[in-house]
Each structure stands twice: as structure tokens, then as C-alpha cells.
Write an enzyme that holds these catalytic residues in place. Structure first.
Site, PDB file in Angstrom:
ATOM      1  N   ASP A 105      -1.837   0.508   1.495  1.00 12.49           N
ATOM      2  CA  ASP A 105      -1.703  -0.880   1.882  1.00 12.49           C
ATOM      3  C   ASP A 105      -1.460  -1.699   0.618  1.00 12.49           C
ATOM      4  O   ASP A 105      -2.189  -1.551  -0.360  1.00 12.49           O
ATOM      5  CB  ASP A 105      -3.022  -1.328   2.532  1.00 12.49           C
ATOM      6  CG  ASP A 105      -2.817  -2.243   3.715  1.00 12.49           C
ATOM      7  OD1 ASP A 105      -2.176  -3.286   3.525  1.00 12.49           O
ATOM      8  OD2 ASP A 105      -3.324  -1.919   4.795  1.00 12.49           O
ATOM      9  N   ASP A 207       0.941  -6.113   3.565  1.00 11.09           N
ATOM     10  CA  ASP A 207       0.140  -7.081   4.309  1.00 11.09           C
ATOM     11  C   ASP A 207       0.871  -8.429   4.419  1.00 11.09           C
ATOM     12  O   ASP A 207       1.446  -8.908   3.442  1.00 11.09           O
ATOM     13  CB  ASP A 207      -1.186  -7.257   3.554  1.00 11.09           C
ATOM     14  CG  ASP A 207      -2.243  -7.973   4.371  1.00 11.09           C
ATOM     15  OD1 ASP A 207      -2.680  -7.418   5.393  1.00 11.09           O
ATOM     16  OD2 ASP A 207      -2.638  -9.092   3.982  1.00 11.09           O
ATOM     17  N   GLU A 270       4.112  -5.867   7.553  1.00  9.22           N
ATOM     18  CA  GLU A 270       3.305  -6.412   8.649  1.00  9.22           C
ATOM     19  C   GLU A 270       3.851  -7.787   9.011  1.00  9.22           C
ATOM     20  O   GLU A 270       3.841  -8.703   8.175  1.00  9.22           O
ATOM     21  CB  GLU A 270       1.834  -6.545   8.242  1.00  9.22           C
ATOM     22  CG  GLU A 270       0.975  -6.972   9.435  1.00  9.22           C
ATOM     23  CD  GLU A 270      -0.305  -7.729   9.076  1.00  9.22           C
ATOM     24  OE1 GLU A 270      -1.184  -7.798   9.942  1.00  9.22           O
ATOM     25  OE2 GLU A 270      -0.417  -8.256   7.949  1.00  9.22           O
ATOM     26  N   HIS A 331      -6.144  -2.274  13.244  1.00  7.54           N
ATOM     27  CA  HIS A 331      -7.507  -2.705  12.937  1.00  7.54           C
ATOM     28  C   HIS A 331      -7.732  -4.198  13.201  1.00  7.54           C
ATOM     29  O   HIS A 331      -8.812  -4.703  12.925  1.00  7.54           O
ATOM     30  CB  HIS A 331      -7.813  -2.381  11.475  1.00  7.54           C
ATOM     31  CG  HIS A 331      -6.912  -3.141  10.529  1.00  7.54           C
ATOM     32  ND1 HIS A 331      -5.549  -2.919  10.462  1.00  7.54           N
ATOM     33  CD2 HIS A 331      -7.165  -4.130   9.655  1.00  7.54           C
ATOM     34  CE1 HIS A 331      -5.010  -3.733   9.579  1.00  7.54           C
ATOM     35  NE2 HIS A 331      -5.972  -4.483   9.074  1.00  7.54           N
ATOM     36  N   ASP A 332      -6.707  -4.890  13.676  1.00  3.91           N
ATOM     37  CA  ASP A 332      -6.830  -6.327  13.923  1.00  3.91           C
ATOM     38  C   ASP A 332      -6.816  -6.686  15.404  1.00  3.91           C
ATOM     39  O   ASP A 332      -7.104  -7.832  15.756  1.00  3.91           O
ATOM     40  CB  ASP A 332      -5.671  -7.078  13.254  1.00  3.91           C
ATOM     41  CG  ASP A 332      -5.738  -7.014  11.736  1.00  3.91           C
ATOM     42  OD1 ASP A 332      -6.855  -6.993  11.190  1.00  3.91           O
ATOM     43  OD2 ASP A 332      -4.669  -6.969  11.095  1.00  3.91           O
TER      44      ASP A 332
HETATM   45  C1  NOJ Z   1      -3.667  -8.704   7.763  1.00  4.24           C
HETATM   46  C2  NOJ Z   1      -4.660  -7.605   7.803  1.00  4.24           C
HETATM   47  O1  NOJ Z   1      -4.224  -6.601   8.687  1.00  4.24           O
HETATM   48  C3  NOJ Z   1      -5.981  -8.204   8.209  1.00  4.24           C
HETATM   49  O2  NOJ Z   1      -6.943  -7.224   8.473  1.00  4.24           O
HETATM   50  C4  NOJ Z   1      -6.415  -9.134   7.101  1.00  4.24           C
HETATM   51  O3  NOJ Z   1      -7.613  -9.772   7.469  1.00  4.24           O
HETATM   52  C5  NOJ Z   1      -5.341 -10.174   6.823  1.00  4.24           C
HETATM   53  N1  NOJ Z   1      -4.035  -9.616   6.725  1.00  4.24           N
HETATM   54  C6  NOJ Z   1      -5.610 -10.878   5.528  1.00  4.24           C
HETATM   55  O4  NOJ Z   1      -5.340  -9.995   4.468  1.00  4.24           O
END
Ligand code: NOJ
Length: 533
Positions: A105, A207, A270, A331-332
Site C-alpha cells: 500500500d 491510497d 483507490e 477493509h473500508d
Molecule cells: C483509504 C483507506 O482505504 C482507508 O482505510 C483510510 O482510512 C483512508 N484512505 C485514509 O488513508
């Protein structure tokens, strides 16, 4: 119909499947209740048997863990919680030995406030690193410079009492945004990328890549006319001046050029944007991200018509030569099991692994891990703490991997950082490995089939007419033609299709080798893959 790429010449990231590991929750080996790199090494054989091709590791860098590692304090080391650089090297070596690629990442939009760059920047307006971050004077009333909002609640501007200025943070105030208009910032991050590629990593998941540039004039974001009170407050404004600026494509292209300095690496971005905007991230001449993550399956209503329409729109929106990809969980976002229910989890698996494009699988989804209820006293996620009560918290999708029915599901010898799901005695790798009809068995079969099939891994997508709960499509490569029939509803369906062939795999697991002639009968919530003669 686009000509399918030659099998032998297609890069690994087109042929293969990516598996996302959240390192905190995969396998603890040192008894602190938090997963580590040595734990990942211990479980590599599981991933090989599962049949995935690459692992993507969420951040393991030194961090105060305000956002569980997405607040990086040192881009070129390993947090002691997870191990050491030597452990990382061992992981890459072991993974490569077993034929697995390793993606890491990259979090270039922001650092931790504990990063030495920010520590130096905040020493004063004259600091040599001041311009590495985004500083502004207060508004005339002394408040924040403009109306920009943080994704994690409240103003995106944090006051720095010592200098009397504000700094911008798209996420937590402990995650100050880097200033990507400063060439020194870009160079520093490019060096970070080279550092990891020299250590053998096969690519990056970047990210929030669509956040990386903000309006140089710092204009207010306009109100969102569709916003309704009680929803996520971040959505009350349209982030037109803080995200997806046209110029960000140049930053993406520069990241790509660094990736291209090394052979056979991949750049994944992302991006949460509508499809029409998402595809811009391939770059005008395919000089952007190889794979702008396609999260549409996480948001589209789970009906056959909605999904068929989504696939058609995505296929149509892709630029010539742009390679598609699909994500079912991360994971989000809440677990797929929660979104579609246990009956449809098998159909979702077949969908993900038979669509055209690189699939990304989130750890635990292959065994049907649930979205876990987190008691208030165990909440960890800063998002939930900052914006409570809206169901935005992400802890429930980050619980420990369920390996077996032993204490802590085989994840750790001590109470883990997040609770183990109460269903672990049945939902675990060991139990599902023994059980021929398990979800895990289905995933293994699907992955094996995909790997051995040019039509599934690289072939064309052939839309087919269908109604109601049926989603029907073909996949075709030279010498191989398949039909996928998915029943997204609870009633049986008789598919009258001019197909003659043999069932290769059913989500029910008991129809292999069944012959099909002019119609396919689908049970409720069943999917089948048919090889045409
Ligand atoms: C995206 C990530 O997937 C998430 O988990 C994170 O909190 C935010 N970006 C901030 O870095």
C-alpha cells in the site's frame, strides 16, 4: 467486441487474482493480539492452495496507528508491531518462491503528524519543509480558511496554534495532506516507491489517488443539493475543489512512470468515483493506473438487472486496451456476506471470478466471514469515533481471520485487538477445508477453473439477453466458449438458451458433468458455468 489478449503475453496482473490482507487481522505469531508479517509467511501455503496469484498488504509501516497504519510516520520501514524489514524481505522471498506476487500500500496523499517531515514543517513558517504540506492563514473571522470538510468528520482544516495558520487534512487531523504541487514531495515519494521495488515488491495499491491535488485557489466546495440531514456530513458538499481535479491525471502518470522503471510491476489506484470518471484514471494514452479499482459492486443494488446494467456500462466506458477489474470487499466497506446474505454469497463468488477483469478478494470473504457487531467499549476505528451512529465504522469488517475452531480462531494466543466473530466454530478455514460443499471449497474450485481457462481469465465478455433474477453472459477465447448463468433470486429459473454443453461448476457443488441441451435449470440462488460444445 475487443480482441482478447494473447494468453502467453498477458501480464500477470491481468491473468491473476489479487487477495487483500489486512495485516493486523491475518495471523498473530508473537502473542500481542495483532497480526504480523511472520504470520503472513506462515499462511502463504493457504493462499497458494486457495489459488490466488498476488497479495496486497494494507500498511505495515511505522505509525502511531491513529488510522491503523494509513497514518505513516516512516515510509521505508516496518512498524515493530508487524516485525522488521528483514521479516518483510523474508515474506517477499517466501511469496516469490511460491509463485505469489506481493503488492504494498502506498499512502502518498498524507502522512502521520508524527512523520519527521511534518514535525519539521510545523516548527514555523520558515521551516524548510513548510511547503511540503498545505498551510493557509485563517479566514478574516479567525476560523478555517474555507468550507472544505474532512472525510472523517468536521472541517478539513486544523489550527496550528504556534504559527497561527491552518493545515489541510482530508482525513484525520493526525493525517496532514502532503503538498503534491511541491516537486520535492513528489521526488521523495518516488524514491519511496523505488525503495520497495528494489526490495522486490511487484506493485502498489495507491491510497486515495483521486485526492492528491486540491484547488490552488482554495475555493469553497458547493453544497450538495441531494444531501439529506442525518446522512454522512461529508456528503453535504460536492468535493469538486478537493478531489478528482483534472490535473491529478498528471500525478498519476508520474507515479506510473516510476512503476515502469522496473519490469512487470503494477499500479492500482483507490478511487471512489462514478464509472465515467473512474475510467479517466487509466490515463489518456493508458499512461495512468493499470487498474483503477472498480468498487461498483460494493454499491450497486444486488439485483440481476442492476448488475447486468453495471457490467454493460463499465465495459462500454473502458478505454480501448484498458483492462477491467472488480472488487467485492475491502477493509473500508461492510462484508459482502452482510450485503447480499448467505444465499447469495456463492453467487457473488461466481460473479467475481467469472467477470472479465482482475478480481480482488478481501481476506475472509472466501470463508464467508460476517460483519461483526463491535461492542461500544471495543470500538477502535477513528471514523466511528468521530462520526458515530451512522454505521460508518469499519471495525466489523476487520476482525481476526478465522483459521480453526480453537481459541481465538487460531489467530492469536491472546485476546485480539478486535473481537473474533462468534460464528468462528463453524466458519473457519479448517472446517471448510474438510467440507466439500463449503464456500471455501467453491472459491477454490472457481479459482482453479479460472486459472485453467483462457476464456475466464482473459476471454471476451459476451452479453446475453435475460430478464428478472437471471444474469446471463458468455466468456469466450479461442477454442473455448462458456456461459455463466446466475440466479440472483429465491425462485427456480428455467433458462431457455440455445446452449449445448456441460456444466463445469455449480454453486451447489453437485452438478458437475451434467449435460445441458437447449435449457439450463437453475435452483434458487444458484449459479452455473457451462462449457459449450
Ligand atoms: C483509504 C483507506 O482505504 C482507508 O482505510 C483510510 O482510512 C483512508 N484512505 C485514509 O488513508
Amino acid at each position: 467486441m475487443e480482441h482478447p489478449p494473447e494468453r502467453s503475453s498477458a501480464p500477470w496482473w491481468q491473468r491473476g487474482t489479487i487477495y487483500q490482507i489486512y495485516p493486523r487481522s491475518f495471523q498473530d505469531t508473537n502473542g500481542d493480539g495483532i497480526g504480523d508479517l511472520a504470520g503472513i509467511v506462515r499462511r502463504l501455503d493457504y493462499l497458494v492452495e486457495l489459488g490466488v496469484d498476488a497479495v496486497w498488504l494494507s500498511p505495515f509501516y511505522p505509525s502511531p496507528m491513529a488510522d491503523f497504519g494509513y497514518d505513516v510516520a516512516d515510509y521505508v520501514d516496518v512498524d515493530p508491531i508487524f516485525g522488521t524489514l528483514a521479516d518483510f524481505d523474508a515474506l517477499v522471498a517466501a511469496a516469490h518462491d511460491k509463485g505469489l506476487k506481493v503488492l504494498v500500500d502506498l499512502v502518498p496523499n498524507h502522512t502521520s503528524d508524527a512523520h519527521p517531515w511534518f514535525q519539521e514543517a510545523r516548527t514555523g513558517r520558515d521551516s524548510a519543509k513548510r511547503d511540503w504540506y498545505i498551510w493557509r492563514d485563517p479566514a478574516p473571522d479567525g476560523g478555517p480558511p474555507n468550507n472544505w470538510l474532512s472525510e472523517f468528520g468536521g472541517s478539513a482544516w486544523a489550527e496550528d496554534a504556534a504559527s497561527g495558520q491552518y493545515y489541510y487534512h482530508a482525513f484525520l487531523d493526525r493525517q496532514p495532506d502532503l503538498n503534491w504541487r511541491n516537486p520535492a514531495v513528489a521526488e521523495a515519494i518516488f524514491e519511496v516507491m523505488r525503495f520497495w521495488m528494489r526490495r522486490g515488491v511487484d506493485g502498489f495499491r495507491v491510497d486515495v489517488i483521486w485526492h492528491m491535488l486540491k484547488d490552488p485557489e482554495f475555493r469553497d466546495n458547493p453544497p450538495n443539493p441531494d444531501y439529506r440531514a442525518g446522512r454522512n456530513p461529508y456528503q453535504s458538499l460536492l468535493p469538486v475543489h478537493t478531489t478528482d481535479l483534472a490535473e491529478v491525471q498528471e500525478v498519476v502518470a508520474r507515479l506510473r512512470r516510476v512503476v515502469d522503471e522496473f519490469p512487470d510491476r503494477v499500479l492500482i489506484g483507490e478511487i471512489y468515483l462514478p464509472l465515467e470518471r473512474l475510467v479517466a484514471y487509466y490515463g489518456r494514452t493508458l499512461d495512468g493506473a493499470h487498474l483503477p479499482f472498480n468498487f461498483a459492486l460494493l454499491e450497486t443494488p444486488w439485483t440481476a438487472r442492476d448488475i447486468a446494467d453495471l457490467v454493460a456500462r463499465y465495459e462500454a466506458a473502458l478505454p480501448a486496451g484498458g483492462w477491467p477489474n472488480w472488487v467485492l470487499g475491502n477493509h473500508d466497506r461492510p462484508r459482502i456476506l452482510k450485503r447480499v446474505g448467505p444465499d447469495q454469497a456463492r453467487v457473488a463468488a461466481m460473479l467475481l471470478l467469472t467477470l472479465r477483469g482482475t478480481p480482488t478478494l478481501y481476506y475472509g470473504d472466501e470463508i464467508g466471514m460476517a460483519q461483526v457487531e463491535i461492542p461500544p467499549e471495543r470500538v477502535q476505528d477513528p471514523y466511528e469515533k468521530n462520526v458515530p451512529g451512522l454505521g460508518l465504522g469499519r471495525d466489523g469488517v476487520r476482525t481476526p481471520m478465522q483459521w480453526d475452531a480453537g481459541p481465538q480462531a487460531g489467530f492469536s494466543e491472546v485476546e485480539p485487538w478486535l473481537p473474533v466473530s462468534p460464528d468462528f466454530t463453524e466458519v473457519n478455514v479448517a472446517a471448510e477445508t474438510r467440507e466439500g460443499e463449503s464456500l471455501l471449497t467453491l472459491y477454490r474450485r472457481l479459482l482453479a477453473l479460472r486459472r485453467g481457462s483462457a476464456a475466464l481469465s482473459l476471454g471476451a465478455y459476451v452479453p446475453m439477453a435475460a430478464e428478472g433474477d437471471l444474469f446471463l453472459y458468455g466468456r469466450a477465447a479461442e477454442g473455448e466458449s462458456l456461459v455463466v448463468a446466475l440466479n440472483l433470486g429465491g425462485d427456480p429459473i428455467l433458462v431457455a438458451a440455445p446452449v449445448e454443453g456441460q456444466i463445469l461448476l455449480s454453486t451447489s457443488g453437485d452438478r458437475e458433468a451434467e449435460r445441458v441441451a437447449s435449457e439450463i435449470s437453475l435452483r434458487p440462488h444458484e449459479g452455473v458455468i457451462v462449457r459449450l460444445r
